[in-house]
Write an enzyme that holds these catalytic residues in place. Sequence first.
Site, short mmCIF file in Angstrom:
data_model
loop_
_atom_site.label_atom_id
_atom_site.label_comp_id
_atom_site.label_asym_id
_atom_site.label_seq_id
_atom_site.Cartn_x
_atom_site.Cartn_y
_atom_site.Cartn_z
N LYS A 87 0.85 -1.20 0.00
CA LYS A 87 0.00 0.00 0.00
C LYS A 87 0.88 1.24 0.00
CE LYS A 87 -4.02 0.27 2.41
NZ LYS A 87 -4.86 0.11 3.63
O1 G3P Z 1 -8.81 0.44 4.69
C1 G3P Z 1 -8.95 1.77 5.06
C2 G3P Z 1 -9.46 1.87 6.43
O2 G3P Z 1 -8.56 1.28 7.32
C3 G3P Z 1 -9.86 3.21 6.88
O3 G3P Z 1 -11.01 3.03 7.61
O4 G3P Z 1 -12.70 3.51 9.28
O5 G3P Z 1 -10.35 4.33 9.60
O6 G3P Z 1 -11.82 5.35 7.88
P1 G3P Z 1 -11.49 4.12 8.65
#
Ligand code: G3P
Length: 222
Positions: A87
């Site tokens: 990533k």
């Molecule tokens: O894969 C991306 C993710 O980890 C972000 O999620 O819920 O932290 O916005 P969030």
Amino acid sequence: MKIFVDTANREEIEQAASWGILDGVTTNPTLLAKEMERTRKGYRQILEEICQIVNGPVNGEVVSTDSKGMVREGLELAEIHENMVVKVPMIPEGLKAVKRLRQEGIRTNVTLAFSPSQALLAAKAGATYVSPFVGRIDDKSGDGMEVVSQIVQIFQNYNLPTEVLAASLRHPVHVVEAALLGADIATMPFSVLQKLFEHPLTDIGLKQFLADWEKTKQKIVG
Ligand code: G3P
């Protein structure tokens, strides 16, 4: 649509894999840091263990912000296991690193994408996946699913091979919408994956079926 779980927690990944519906795993520096703190293991060991459990892409993220550093870290991450995907953040240096890693035959996922124009650039740089962060767009009063829809449309228009990985999904409706729009992959926290199973009528129906069968005193197997 492929289903990934967005966690570095071994127990969650094992459980999701045991259900037979898990296609891959995404992690990010926050998730890995949390797991390193919880288990006292190094990032490498955690990712190695995940790769033993999941027969599919396992995403680990670089933490450098210059392309040379990202490439060095990407090579290190890719070396952990053939399932590793690197990533890389959606910044100019990140796309330079994507191009370079691609030349080395390493798959990349351009992360922290919030607009169709960013996704188009990621695809042009040769990213294997691009990750629009749906929930974080919604958090800022935007329409995360509209962004996914536009990316899917653009990639279709030009037959771009980059896969759309809908990320930052917060609830089952997000997952269903991503599937309706034709996202290639949805990644979600384990808690959201669990919720995909749930329906009260399933529980009520099963309870009734079992109660009725119980009355017969019969067994299906000896
Ligand atoms: O894969 C991306 C993710 O980890 C972000 O999620 O819920 O932290 O916005 P969030």
